[in-house]
Design a protein around this motif. Structure first.
Motif, PDB file in Angstrom:
ATOM      1  N   ASP A   1      60.979 -63.695-126.690  1.00 36.78           N
ATOM      2  CA  ASP A   1      60.004 -63.645-127.778  1.00 36.78           C
ATOM      3  C   ASP A   1      60.359 -62.508-128.729  1.00 36.78           C
ATOM      4  OD1 ASP A   1      57.771 -65.577-127.234  1.00 36.78           O
ATOM      5  OD2 ASP A   1      57.842 -64.550-125.310  1.00 36.78           O
ATOM      6  N   PRO A   2      59.809 -62.535-129.941  1.00 34.82           N
ATOM      7  CA  PRO A   2      59.966 -61.363-130.809  1.00 34.82           C
ATOM      8  C   PRO A   2      59.119 -60.224-130.271  1.00 34.82           C
ATOM      9  CG  PRO A   2      58.614 -63.050-131.880  1.00 34.82           C
ATOM     10  CD  PRO A   2      58.990 -63.590-130.543  1.00 34.82           C
ATOM     11  N   PHE A   3      59.503 -58.970-130.526  1.00 35.61           N
ATOM     12  CA  PHE A   3      58.573 -57.888-130.236  1.00 35.61           C
ATOM     13  C   PHE A   3      58.869 -56.647-131.054  1.00 35.61           C
ATOM     14  CE2 PHE A   3      61.628 -55.849-127.693  1.00 35.61           C
ATOM     15  CZ  PHE A   3      61.931 -56.541-126.532  1.00 35.61           C
ATOM     16  N   ASP A   4      57.948 -55.680-130.946  1.00 39.27           N
ATOM     17  CA  ASP A   4      58.107 -54.456-131.722  1.00 39.27           C
ATOM     18  C   ASP A   4      58.957 -53.469-130.953  1.00 39.27           C
ATOM     19  OD1 ASP A   4      56.498 -55.537-133.656  1.00 39.27           O
ATOM     20  OD2 ASP A   4      54.656 -54.752-132.745  1.00 39.27           O
ATOM     21  N   TYR A   5      59.957 -52.912-131.668  1.00 39.19           N
ATOM     22  CA  TYR A   5      60.829 -51.926-131.033  1.00 39.19           C
ATOM     23  C   TYR A   5      61.117 -50.822-132.047  1.00 39.19           C
ATOM     24  CZ  TYR A   5      64.942 -49.908-128.769  1.00 39.19           C
ATOM     25  OH  TYR A   5      65.830 -49.046-128.195  1.00 39.19           O
ATOM     26  N   LYS A   6      60.900 -49.572-131.650  1.00 40.97           N
ATOM     27  CA  LYS A   6      61.092 -48.415-132.525  1.00 40.97           C
ATOM     28  C   LYS A   6      60.371 -48.616-133.856  1.00 40.97           C
ATOM     29  CE  LYS A   6      65.319 -46.485-130.614  1.00 40.97           C
ATOM     30  NZ  LYS A   6      66.736 -46.266-130.765  1.00 40.97           N
ATOM     31  N   GLY A   7      59.149 -49.129-133.779  1.00 42.21           N
ATOM     32  CA  GLY A   7      58.309 -49.247-134.957  1.00 42.21           C
ATOM     33  C   GLY A   7      58.626 -50.397-135.885  1.00 42.21           C
ATOM     34  N   ARG A   8      59.529 -51.294-135.500  1.00 43.30           N
ATOM     35  CA  ARG A   8      59.775 -52.453-136.374  1.00 43.30           C
ATOM     36  C   ARG A   8      59.768 -53.740-135.553  1.00 43.30           C
ATOM     37  NH1 ARG A   8      65.109 -54.483-136.447  1.00 43.30           N
ATOM     38  NH2 ARG A   8      66.381 -53.310-134.986  1.00 43.30           N
ATOM     39  N   ARG A   9      59.458 -54.810-136.245  1.00 42.03           N
ATOM     40  CA  ARG A   9      59.406 -56.115-135.615  1.00 42.03           C
ATOM     41  C   ARG A   9      60.824 -56.641-135.430  1.00 42.03           C
ATOM     42  NH1 ARG A   9      55.783 -58.823-132.679  1.00 42.03           N
ATOM     43  NH2 ARG A   9      55.691 -61.032-133.109  1.00 42.03           N
ATOM     44  N   VAL A  10      61.183 -57.008-134.219  1.00 36.85           N
ATOM     45  CA  VAL A  10      62.500 -57.612-133.997  1.00 36.85           C
ATOM     46  C   VAL A  10      62.276 -59.070-133.644  1.00 36.85           C
ATOM     47  CG1 VAL A  10      64.666 -57.478-132.723  1.00 36.85           C
ATOM     48  CG2 VAL A  10      63.325 -55.398-133.108  1.00 36.85           C
ATOM     49  N   GLU A  11      62.756 -59.950-134.516  1.00 36.92           N
ATOM     50  CA  GLU A  11      62.566 -61.383-134.274  1.00 36.92           C
ATOM     51  C   GLU A  11      63.419 -61.829-133.096  1.00 36.92           C
ATOM     52  OE1 GLU A  11      60.267 -63.150-135.605  1.00 36.92           O
ATOM     53  OE2 GLU A  11      59.699 -61.518-136.953  1.00 36.92           O
ATOM     54  N   LYS A  12      63.016 -62.932-132.504  1.00 38.26           N
ATOM     55  CA  LYS A  12      63.747 -63.444-131.337  1.00 38.26           C
ATOM     56  C   LYS A  12      65.241 -63.626-131.654  1.00 38.26           C
ATOM     57  CE  LYS A  12      63.954 -67.559-128.455  1.00 38.26           C
ATOM     58  NZ  LYS A  12      63.373 -68.847-128.125  1.00 38.26           N
ATOM     59  N   LYS A  13      65.539 -64.164-132.847  1.00 39.37           N
ATOM     60  CA  LYS A  13      66.944 -64.438-133.206  1.00 39.37           C
ATOM     61  C   LYS A  13      67.771 -63.145-133.297  1.00 39.37           C
ATOM     62  CE  LYS A  13      66.261 -64.722-138.251  1.00 39.37           C
ATOM     63  NZ  LYS A  13      66.473 -63.309-138.484  1.00 39.37           N
ATOM     64  N   ASP A  14      67.105 -62.000-133.449  1.00 39.15           N
ATOM     65  CA  ASP A  14      67.822 -60.718-133.545  1.00 39.15           C
ATOM     66  C   ASP A  14      67.815 -59.941-132.231  1.00 39.15           C
ATOM     67  OD1 ASP A  14      68.470 -61.051-136.249  1.00 39.15           O
ATOM     68  OD2 ASP A  14      66.416 -60.489-136.800  1.00 39.15           O
ATOM     69  N   ARG A  15      67.245 -60.513-131.205  1.00 33.99           N
ATOM     70  CA  ARG A  15      67.184 -59.809-129.916  1.00 33.99           C
ATOM     71  C   ARG A  15      68.462 -60.075-129.122  1.00 33.99           C
ATOM     72  NH1 ARG A  15      62.896 -60.338-126.574  1.00 33.99           N
ATOM     73  NH2 ARG A  15      64.343 -59.088-125.391  1.00 33.99           N
ATOM     74  N   PRO A  16      69.128 -58.992-128.691  1.00 35.14           N
ATOM     75  CA  PRO A  16      70.390 -59.167-127.978  1.00 35.14           C
ATOM     76  C   PRO A  16      70.227 -59.804-126.598  1.00 35.14           C
ATOM     77  CG  PRO A  16      70.022 -56.852-128.581  1.00 35.14           C
ATOM     78  CD  PRO A  16      68.749 -57.580-128.841  1.00 35.14           C
ATOM     79  N   VAL A  17      71.286 -60.473-126.148  1.00 38.27           N
ATOM     80  CA  VAL A  17      71.370 -60.779-124.723  1.00 38.27           C
ATOM     81  C   VAL A  17      71.517 -59.430-124.020  1.00 38.27           C
ATOM     82  CG1 VAL A  17      72.434 -63.047-124.991  1.00 38.27           C
ATOM     83  CG2 VAL A  17      73.888 -61.053-124.837  1.00 38.27           C
ATOM     84  N   TRP A  18      71.076 -59.313-122.795  1.00 37.86           N
ATOM     85  CA  TRP A  18      71.201 -58.023-122.102  1.00 37.86           C
ATOM     86  C   TRP A  18      71.694 -58.178-120.673  1.00 37.86           C
ATOM     87  CZ3 TRP A  18      67.442 -57.514-118.174  1.00 37.86           C
ATOM     88  CH2 TRP A  18      66.268 -58.266-118.307  1.00 37.86           C
ATOM     89  N   GLN A  19      72.451 -57.169-120.266  1.00 40.64           N
ATOM     90  CA  GLN A  19      73.060 -57.208-118.930  1.00 40.64           C
ATOM     91  C   GLN A  19      72.077 -56.758-117.843  1.00 40.64           C
ATOM     92  OE1 GLN A  19      76.739 -54.947-118.864  1.00 40.64           O
ATOM     93  NE2 GLN A  19      77.892 -56.709-119.645  1.00 40.64           N
TER      94      GLN A  19
END
Ligand SMILES: Cc1cc2nc3c(=O)[nH]c(=O)nc-3n(C[C@H](O)[C@H](O)[C@H](O)COP(=O)(O)OP(=O)(O)OC[C@H]3O[C@@H](n4cnc5c(N)ncnc54)[C@H](O)[C@@H]3O)c2cc1C
Length: 443
Positions: A346-364
């Motif tokens: 899902d999108p969520f807020d990170y460091k005070g800004r909205r990060v859309e789902k399409k901009d969220r990295p895959v993570w290890q």
């Protein structure tokens, strides 16, 4: 109740119940603290205890001995058991209901999410591989699922496929048996105690995998964990929906799914409260359907099934050797001991800004996040492995659960074969095995 303690469940057009907040740590509950070694007593933390009775001590018959025992037959447990068995370990899978799939099938949670995220070079990329993709591809090929990126499945077909997959892998499944405790030998699990209709029995094991979703095993072994709350809901299936804009689509033409639930964070370990909610959801749902059926355009809609498993999202989460943090998941962190990857949900807020789902990295996901701090022969997978509250959305999704399950099962089998503790195995050997099984490790 403060805003921080509230959660909203909004029904999205795609048919997914979106979690607006990522759960809270239970206030007032003593968090288990590994450094101090003081694990709180789980019952007192969740229920009002009026006093105590003494259970007479008795001998418990040992009915089997296995290399690997997996407790919990949800997405994580199935992946763990199949992986362990495919690596040659004698494997038992214990499930308290009479079907596999956990919340995926019994909870009627049909979409498999967090399979993709933003790749390092900016493209939308697959995070998940291995057993998760193997199962999803089969479901898609047979027409038992649609939407390849986040397959939405037919729950009965999924139960069938899971049964077939564990059977083909040679896993011994024990249904209708509730894991009720452990016996320890030093810092090792010696046996798992199972309650079934014959009474209490014991199964000895070399390695144990906690795939119970609720961290039952690491609670009994005394490993540190965090108790969390999240909202609880119940999913259901509607029939007679062909051509109607109602609920979320499923692979079955006239069948739709939807969810009913509260917005408050609840203690999923409070059996009285969960039962109360379960009952309330059924009663409210019946009224909801009756109202629908009184309208001419939806008069043929009927309640096909209420999920037999209530939607408890998060309860205990392991304080592992390394809990993955939100920052790590957002900053392309790499680990030498990576055992798989999660996509973004899902999108969520990170460091005070909205990060859309399409901009969220895959993570290890590091191997250390599925290892408890104390118990030598225990691995933990699924929605109770070690992750920070901030990434609850991704970490508990079905695909991520299967990724941690596959790593836990493979590592358990290797540890049993090499006669060493999971934390002592050569992680390169584990990684090579996982890559051979098509698990994705690199961005
Ligand atoms: C309402 C709701 C909506 C969701 N929406 C989505 C979604 O759209 N997409 C998505 O990917 N994820 C979604 N999720 C999350 C996802 O369904 C779960 O996090 C995932 O199924 C967890 O898998 P698991 O194997 O860790 O645990 P579970 O699925 O909970 O399985 C645990 C299994 O262990 C068994 N068990 C527990 N204790 C014992 C015991 N003592 N002895 C024997 N057996 C035991 C249980 O019966 C169960 O079968 C949703 C969850 C909920 C509740």
């Amino acid at each position: 109740m403060s805003v921080a303690c509230m959660a909203a469940t909004a029904y999205s057009p795609a048919g997914r119940a979106q979690d607006v907040y990522a759960g809270v740590i239970v206030p007032g509950v003593k968090q288990s603290d590994g450094r101090a070694g003081n694990v709180s007593n789980a019952v007192e933390d969740h229920l009002h205890v009026q006093g105590y009775v003494k259970e007479p001590s008795h001998k418990i018959p040992v009915v089997a001995s296995v290399d690997v025992i997996v407790v919990g037959g949800g997405p994580a447990g199935v992946a763990a058991a199949v992986s362990a068995a495919r690596q040659g370990a004698s494997t038992m899978l214990v499930e308290k209901t009479s079907y596999l799939g956990g919340l995926w099938t019994g909870g009627l949670v049909l979409p498999v999410l967090a399979t993709h995220g933003k790749g390092k070079s900016g493209e939308w990329t697959k995070a998940t591989g291995g057993i998760c993709v193997e199962l999803c591809d089969k479901l898609l090929k047979e027409g038992w699922a649609f939407n390849p990126d986040s397959p939405r499945v037919d729950p009965e077909a999924t139960k069938y496929l899971l049964d077939k997959t564990v059977y083909d892998a040679g896993v011994r499944v024990v249904y209708n048996a509730v894991a009720a405790g452990v016996t320890m030998s030093g810092n090792r699990v010696e046996s798992i105690l199972l309650d079934c209709n014959t009474g209490r029995i014991a199964v000895k094991c070399k390695m144990a995998v906690d795939a119970s979703g609720d961290g039952c095993l690491f609670n009994w072994t005394g490993d540190p964990y965090e108790a969390r709350r999240y909202h609880i809901s119940t999913s259901y299936l509607l029939g007679g929906c062909k051509g109607k804009k109602i609920g979320g689509k499923t692979p079955v033409d006239d069948m739709r799914f939807s969810t009913i639930g509260t917005r408050a964070h609840e203690d999923g370990l409070d059996v009285f409260r969960v039962s109360e909610l379960q009952q309330k959801h059924r009663l409210d749902l019946w009224d909801r359907i009756e109202t629908l059926r009184r309208k001419p355009e939806t008069k043929d809609v009927y309640l096909m099934e209420v999920a037999p498993t209530t939607g408890v999202r998060v309860t205990r989460v392991l304080n592992s050797l390394h809990n993955v943090t939100l920052a790590e998941s957002m900053e392309w962190t790499t680990y030498d001991d990576v055992i798989g990857m999660s996509g973004a949900c899902d999108p969520f807020d990170y460091k005070g800004r909205r990060v859309e789902k399409k901009d969220r990295p895959v993570w290890q996901i590091p191997y250390r996040s599925i290892l408890p701090q104390q118990t030598a022969n225990l691995l933990v997978c699924g929605r109770c492995f070690g992750y920070d509250q901030g990434i609850t959305w991704d970490a508990r999704e079905i695909s991520t659960c299967m990724v941690t399950g596959q790593a836990a099962g493979t590592a358990a089998a290797l540890s049993a074969a090499y006669r060493c503790a999971p934390r002592d195995i050569d992680v390169k050997i584990l990684q090579n095995k996982l890559v051979k099984e098509k698990v994705r490790l690199a961005f």
